[in-house]
Design a protein around this motif. Structure first.
Motif, PDB file in Angstrom:
ATOM      1  N   TYR A   1       0.840  -1.207   0.000  1.00  0.00           N
ATOM      2  CA  TYR A   1       0.000   0.000   0.000  1.00  0.00           C
ATOM      3  C   TYR A   1       0.875   1.258   0.000  1.00  0.00           C
ATOM      4  O   TYR A   1       0.656   2.184  -0.786  1.00  0.00           O
ATOM      5  CB  TYR A   1      -0.945  -0.001   1.211  1.00  0.00           C
ATOM      6  CG  TYR A   1      -1.633   1.335   1.448  1.00  0.00           C
ATOM      7  CD1 TYR A   1      -2.485   1.882   0.485  1.00  0.00           C
ATOM      8  CD2 TYR A   1      -1.435   2.052   2.628  1.00  0.00           C
ATOM      9  CE1 TYR A   1      -3.115   3.109   0.687  1.00  0.00           C
ATOM     10  CE2 TYR A   1      -2.055   3.288   2.837  1.00  0.00           C
ATOM     11  CZ  TYR A   1      -2.890   3.806   1.863  1.00  0.00           C
ATOM     12  OH  TYR A   1      -3.502   5.021   2.068  1.00  0.00           O
TER      13      TYR A   1
ATOM     14  N   ARG B   1       0.989   3.957  -2.923  1.00  0.00           N
ATOM     15  CA  ARG B   1       0.506   5.309  -2.612  1.00  0.00           C
ATOM     16  C   ARG B   1       1.603   6.337  -2.912  1.00  0.00           C
ATOM     17  O   ARG B   1       1.313   7.411  -3.430  1.00  0.00           O
ATOM     18  CB  ARG B   1       0.058   5.376  -1.150  1.00  0.00           C
ATOM     19  CG  ARG B   1      -0.565   6.667  -0.811  1.00  0.00           C
ATOM     20  CD  ARG B   1      -2.081   6.715  -0.637  1.00  0.00           C
ATOM     21  NE  ARG B   1      -2.963   6.263  -1.666  1.00  0.00           N
ATOM     22  CZ  ARG B   1      -4.274   6.581  -1.741  1.00  0.00           C
ATOM     23  NH1 ARG B   1      -4.833   7.343  -0.854  1.00  0.00           N
ATOM     24  NH2 ARG B   1      -5.037   6.127  -2.686  1.00  0.00           N
TER      25      ARG B   1
ATOM     26  N   TYR C   1      -4.483   7.116  -8.580  1.00  0.00           N
ATOM     27  CA  TYR C   1      -4.666   6.561  -7.237  1.00  0.00           C
ATOM     28  C   TYR C   1      -5.307   5.170  -7.221  1.00  0.00           C
ATOM     29  O   TYR C   1      -5.435   4.564  -6.159  1.00  0.00           O
ATOM     30  CB  TYR C   1      -5.500   7.533  -6.376  1.00  0.00           C
ATOM     31  CG  TYR C   1      -4.671   8.725  -5.925  1.00  0.00           C
ATOM     32  CD1 TYR C   1      -3.988   8.693  -4.713  1.00  0.00           C
ATOM     33  CD2 TYR C   1      -4.539   9.858  -6.722  1.00  0.00           C
ATOM     34  CE1 TYR C   1      -3.207   9.760  -4.303  1.00  0.00           C
ATOM     35  CE2 TYR C   1      -3.757  10.930  -6.322  1.00  0.00           C
ATOM     36  CZ  TYR C   1      -3.095  10.879  -5.113  1.00  0.00           C
ATOM     37  OH  TYR C   1      -2.323  11.923  -4.703  1.00  0.00           O
ATOM     38  N   TYR C   2      -5.689   4.695  -8.389  1.00  0.00           N
ATOM     39  CA  TYR C   2      -6.497   3.471  -8.433  1.00  0.00           C
ATOM     40  C   TYR C   2      -5.808   2.272  -7.755  1.00  0.00           C
ATOM     41  O   TYR C   2      -6.367   1.645  -6.855  1.00  0.00           O
ATOM     42  CB  TYR C   2      -6.855   3.135  -9.884  1.00  0.00           C
ATOM     43  CG  TYR C   2      -7.630   1.862 -10.015  1.00  0.00           C
ATOM     44  CD1 TYR C   2      -8.986   1.832  -9.735  1.00  0.00           C
ATOM     45  CD2 TYR C   2      -6.991   0.674 -10.385  1.00  0.00           C
ATOM     46  CE1 TYR C   2      -9.708   0.653  -9.826  1.00  0.00           C
ATOM     47  CE2 TYR C   2      -7.706  -0.505 -10.482  1.00  0.00           C
ATOM     48  CZ  TYR C   2      -9.064  -0.511 -10.202  1.00  0.00           C
ATOM     49  OH  TYR C   2      -9.766  -1.680 -10.288  1.00  0.00           O
TER      50      TYR C   2
ATOM     51  N   ASP D   1      -5.581   2.552  -4.033  1.00  0.00           N
ATOM     52  CA  ASP D   1      -6.882   2.375  -3.367  1.00  0.00           C
ATOM     53  C   ASP D   1      -7.210   0.882  -3.246  1.00  0.00           C
ATOM     54  O   ASP D   1      -7.733   0.431  -2.229  1.00  0.00           O
ATOM     55  CB  ASP D   1      -8.000   3.080  -4.159  1.00  0.00           C
ATOM     56  CG  ASP D   1      -8.183   4.534  -3.744  1.00  0.00           C
ATOM     57  OD1 ASP D   1      -7.660   4.935  -2.679  1.00  0.00           O
ATOM     58  OD2 ASP D   1      -8.860   5.278  -4.485  1.00  0.00           O
TER      59      ASP D   1
ATOM     60  N   TRP E   1      -5.193  -0.535  -0.540  1.00  0.00           N
ATOM     61  CA  TRP E   1      -5.724  -0.149   0.776  1.00  0.00           C
ATOM     62  C   TRP E   1      -6.860  -1.082   1.185  1.00  0.00           C
ATOM     63  O   TRP E   1      -6.996  -1.451   2.340  1.00  0.00           O
ATOM     64  CB  TRP E   1      -6.213   1.305   0.742  1.00  0.00           C
ATOM     65  CG  TRP E   1      -6.702   1.797   2.071  1.00  0.00           C
ATOM     66  CD1 TRP E   1      -5.935   2.235   3.110  1.00  0.00           C
ATOM     67  CD2 TRP E   1      -8.067   1.893   2.508  1.00  0.00           C
ATOM     68  NE1 TRP E   1      -6.747   2.603   4.171  1.00  0.00           N
ATOM     69  CE2 TRP E   1      -8.055   2.400   3.825  1.00  0.00           C
ATOM     70  CE3 TRP E   1      -9.299   1.597   1.914  1.00  0.00           C
ATOM     71  CZ2 TRP E   1      -9.225   2.624   4.562  1.00  0.00           C
ATOM     72  CZ3 TRP E   1     -10.463   1.815   2.642  1.00  0.00           C
ATOM     73  CH2 TRP E   1     -10.419   2.326   3.949  1.00  0.00           C
TER      74      TRP E   1
ATOM     75  N   THR F   1      -4.088   5.235   6.506  1.00  0.00           N
ATOM     76  CA  THR F   1      -4.911   5.783   5.438  1.00  0.00           C
ATOM     77  C   THR F   1      -4.343   7.158   5.158  1.00  0.00           C
ATOM     78  O   THR F   1      -4.375   8.021   6.037  1.00  0.00           O
ATOM     79  CB  THR F   1      -6.382   5.890   5.911  1.00  0.00           C
ATOM     80  OG1 THR F   1      -6.826   4.600   6.334  1.00  0.00           O
ATOM     81  CG2 THR F   1      -7.281   6.405   4.805  1.00  0.00           C
TER      82      THR F   1
ATOM     83  N   TYR G   1      -8.969  12.236  -0.037  1.00  0.00           N
ATOM     84  CA  TYR G   1     -10.146  11.381   0.116  1.00  0.00           C
ATOM     85  C   TYR G   1     -11.488  12.094   0.008  1.00  0.00           C
ATOM     86  O   TYR G   1     -12.241  11.866  -0.920  1.00  0.00           O
ATOM     87  CB  TYR G   1     -10.077  10.626   1.450  1.00  0.00           C
ATOM     88  CG  TYR G   1      -9.103   9.474   1.439  1.00  0.00           C
ATOM     89  CD1 TYR G   1      -9.431   8.281   0.800  1.00  0.00           C
ATOM     90  CD2 TYR G   1      -7.868   9.574   2.050  1.00  0.00           C
ATOM     91  CE1 TYR G   1      -8.545   7.218   0.776  1.00  0.00           C
ATOM     92  CE2 TYR G   1      -6.972   8.509   2.029  1.00  0.00           C
ATOM     93  CZ  TYR G   1      -7.309   7.337   1.392  1.00  0.00           C
ATOM     94  OH  TYR G   1      -6.432   6.287   1.364  1.00  0.00           O
TER      95      TYR G   1
ATOM     96  N   PRO H   1     -12.870   3.329  -0.008  1.00  0.00           N
ATOM     97  CA  PRO H   1     -12.658   4.614  -0.696  1.00  0.00           C
ATOM     98  C   PRO H   1     -13.955   5.170  -1.269  1.00  0.00           C
ATOM     99  O   PRO H   1     -14.991   4.510  -1.224  1.00  0.00           O
ATOM    100  CB  PRO H   1     -11.682   4.237  -1.809  1.00  0.00           C
ATOM    101  CG  PRO H   1     -11.986   2.809  -2.107  1.00  0.00           C
ATOM    102  CD  PRO H   1     -12.414   2.184  -0.814  1.00  0.00           C
TER     103      PRO H   1
ATOM    104  N   ASP I   1     -13.932   6.385  -4.521  1.00  0.00           N
ATOM    105  CA  ASP I   1     -13.856   6.166  -5.967  1.00  0.00           C
ATOM    106  C   ASP I   1     -14.780   4.995  -6.346  1.00  0.00           C
ATOM    107  O   ASP I   1     -14.547   3.847  -5.964  1.00  0.00           O
ATOM    108  CB  ASP I   1     -12.400   5.849  -6.351  1.00  0.00           C
ATOM    109  CG  ASP I   1     -12.228   5.740  -7.867  1.00  0.00           C
ATOM    110  OD1 ASP I   1     -13.221   5.509  -8.582  1.00  0.00           O
ATOM    111  OD2 ASP I   1     -11.074   5.894  -8.332  1.00  0.00           O
TER     112      ASP I   1
ATOM    113  N   VAL J   1     -13.389   1.680  -7.728  1.00  0.00           N
ATOM    114  CA  VAL J   1     -12.814   0.754  -6.752  1.00  0.00           C
ATOM    115  C   VAL J   1     -13.933   0.088  -5.960  1.00  0.00           C
ATOM    116  O   VAL J   1     -13.916  -1.125  -5.718  1.00  0.00           O
ATOM    117  CB  VAL J   1     -11.848   1.478  -5.790  1.00  0.00           C
ATOM    118  CG1 VAL J   1     -11.213   0.488  -4.815  1.00  0.00           C
ATOM    119  CG2 VAL J   1     -10.779   2.225  -6.574  1.00  0.00           C
TER     120      VAL J   1
ATOM    121  N   SER K   1     -15.996  -1.604  -0.186  1.00  0.00           N
ATOM    122  CA  SER K   1     -15.416  -0.558   0.639  1.00  0.00           C
ATOM    123  C   SER K   1     -15.139  -1.135   2.026  1.00  0.00           C
ATOM    124  O   SER K   1     -15.573  -2.234   2.336  1.00  0.00           O
ATOM    125  CB  SER K   1     -16.343   0.650   0.727  1.00  0.00           C
ATOM    126  OG  SER K   1     -17.541   0.285   1.372  1.00  0.00           O
TER     127      SER K   1
END
Ligand code: ZN
Length: 557
Positions: free
Chosen positions: A209, A213, A222-223, A226, A229, A239, A243, A327, A329, A332, A338
């Motif tokens: 991660y 990042r 950022y995909y 994410d 993560w 984190t 965001y 996230p 997005d 994702v 999530s």
């Protein structure tokens, strides 16, 4: 999404801005600033570092440094003069300068979030710019929309996306600038710190991660990070990055930088796993017509319980986040789902510094001592989980629609009331099934009653307060909340509250399932009000803090 408790759903800071009555004192004098500052109870937050490996403890120090860089990016995102103003306040040794600095740090800026965003430092604009510093001064919504409409699909995706600011080009037109370029001066050192931390940790998922990042900070993509993560499974849980979009009040497009450096609470995380495993059973037993139940819930989100060790950027600002669900997005989320993160030490601090004092004023002396953290904590989780259960996609007169569309402007307040009351119902269901200890039953209802006052205190113009007022009055009318005239306080009648909670859950969910706007309007109009007796109790809560101001000794504070 970020959550304050029980002002769940994240807009907490924004709602509060509009709703908490400002103290009469002014901000340009010491007494006024002291009164404003006193609404945030200073609180040390720590985590169990002994549970970390030596490598993770070294990585932690690097992550604290990276989090501090998020503060600086966040200030730049908020208002163009914020960083310079902070430097001036730091150099100001007068008592007024020091008081302003303290309140600036609490708010992460010169705008008092509990007072409609009013500025409290001379030289700042009276309110935060509507589009923060994400858009050029003077740009209108129309100008943006015309420009975005003229772009290619890719260009439009950047313009309206999370990770580009909008600036004027040499000809005075608009142009989208990637965060990676706009904040390069700070993102490059941040990426270097994340790589150093990645080299120190012995946890492969954290290493991955942090590395991805760091790449994202420089590539603006950022995909992959994410996704990493979502797969992060590490005692040191982090984190960090852009965001939430709340600060972009113009469009809600642009993401603010922040950091949560936390330590996972293994025992609590295991304990809460039982909730995700029981969701289908809970849905199958909802007290509504079986035709309204969802026989096949989607995959459930992982739940992590963590303690904050350090935060940066937006995470530090104003009312503290108690839980978040990321996230944001949608690409994702649709592929990986999530993750819910419960910030346990933050919730404990709110419980001790805010809820206990409220209980001491609002609850009957015989029940004050019965409020407890455990049911407070599990009800927050139950509330979040119940948002995902019950009616959502519905059919009204043969037409496919959603509860949200049919309930229109009532949908938020009604949905928040549903999540609260059915959260209680869910916990009772799990108590009856032997999954949650029976001894939490009575404290759960008593703690909930104290929590009603905490929410309603922020006003009933906001969805959570309004939903709470609805529940309070319904439960009082059913004899489940009982007013004691001599002491001017309320108590719970535990035998009465159980069927009342079930019936209110059934009533709200059935209205939602039918898409019955008129019935929802009627219920809110008659019950989502503050009656005189409740107002008398609220009037006595004046001096109790609204929230906490954290300090992180393990991060060197
Ligand atoms: Zn909610």
């Amino acid at each position: 999404m970020h959550t304050d408790v029980p002002l769940l759903a994240v807009m907490a800071a924004l709602f509060l801005a509009a709703l908490v009555t400002p103290p009469a004192a002014r901000a340009d004098d010491l007494a006024g600033l002291a009164a404003k500052t006193a609404r945030f109870a200073p609180t040390d937050l720590t985590g169990d570092l002994a549970s970390l490996s030596a490598g993770d403890r070294n990585a932690l120090a690097k992550l604290v440094e990276a989090a501090k860089l998020m503060d600086r990016i966040y200030l730049r995102q908020m208002w163009s003069g914020a960083e310079e103003m902070l430097a001036k306040l730091r150099a100001d040794g007068t008592p007024l300068g020091k008081a302003r600095l303290r309140y600036f740090q609490i708010n992460m800026g010169p705008f008092s979030r509990l007072d409609h965003g009013e500025s409290f430092v001379p030289g700042a604009p009276p309110k935060p710019p509507e589009g923060a510093n994400y858009y050029p001064p003077g740009m209108t919504k129309d100008e943006f929309n015309r420009w975005a409409g003229s772009l290619t699909p890719e260009g439009r995706a950047d313009a309206t996306g999370f990770f580009h600011v909008i600036r004027r080009d040499a000809k005075g037109g608009l142009t989208a600038v990637p965060f990676a370029q706009e904040y390069r001066e700070l993102l490059e050192p941040a990426a270097a710190l994340l790589r150093e931390a990645a080299g120190l940790t012995d946890n492969p998922s954290l290493k991955r991660y942090l590395t991805l990042r760091a790449d994202a900070f420089l590539s603006n993509d950022y995909y992959a990070s994410d996704v990493a993560w979502m797969e992060l499974d590490s005692p040191l849980d982090v984190t960090i990055g852009p965001y939430e979009v709340y600060m972009d009040e113009l469009f809600n497009y642009k993401a603010a930088f922040e950091a949560y450096v936390t330590v996972r609470n293994e025992a609590e995380t295991r304990k809460l796993a039982v909730f995700s495993s029981r969701l289908q059973d809970v849905e199958n037993n909802l007290p509504i017509d079986p035709a309204y139940r969802n026989p096949q819930l989607g995959a459930s989100a992982p739940i992590r319980v963590v303690d904050e060790v350090f935060t940066g950027g937006e995470a530090r600002a104003g009312v503290q986040t108690a839980a978040f669900n990321l996230p944001n997005d949608e690409r994702v989320v649709s592929e990986k789902g999530s993750k819910r993160v419960m910030l346990k030490n933050v919730q404990e601090a709110k419980f001790d510094k805010v809820l206990r004092p409220i209980a001491a004023v609002a609850l009957h002396p015989s029940q004050r001592g019965r409020i407890a953290f455990e049911p407070f904590f599990t009800h927050i989780l139950a509330h979040e989980l119940m948002h995902g259960l019950g009616p959502h996609a519905i059919t009204v007169a043969g037409r496919q629609t959603t509860v949200r569309q049919e309930m229109k402007e009532l949908s938020s307040a009604f949905e928040e009331a549903k999540a609260d009351i059915s959260g209680l119902w869910m916990l009772q269901h799990l108590i009856d099934a032997g999954e949650v200890p029976r001894e939490t039953e009575e404290p759960m209802y008593i703690t909930f009653l104290a929590g009603v006052f905490r929410s309603v205190r922020f006003g009933i113009n906001e969805a959570h307060g309004r939903g709470m007022a609805l529940q309070f009055n319904y439960l009082e009318d059913r004899g489940a909340f009982v007013y004691d005239e001599p002491s001017g306080t309320y108590r719970v009648d535990v035998a009465t509250i159980k069927p009342a909670v079930r019936d209110l859950t059934a009533a709200i969910m059935t209205i939602q399932a039918k898409g019955d706007y008129e019935a929802a309007r009627e219920m809110l109009a008659t019950r989502a009000v503050i009656r005189p007796r409740m107002q008398q109790v609220l009037d006595r809560l004046g001096a109790i803090p609204v929230d906490i101001a954290p300090r992180f000794p393990q991060g060197g504070e």
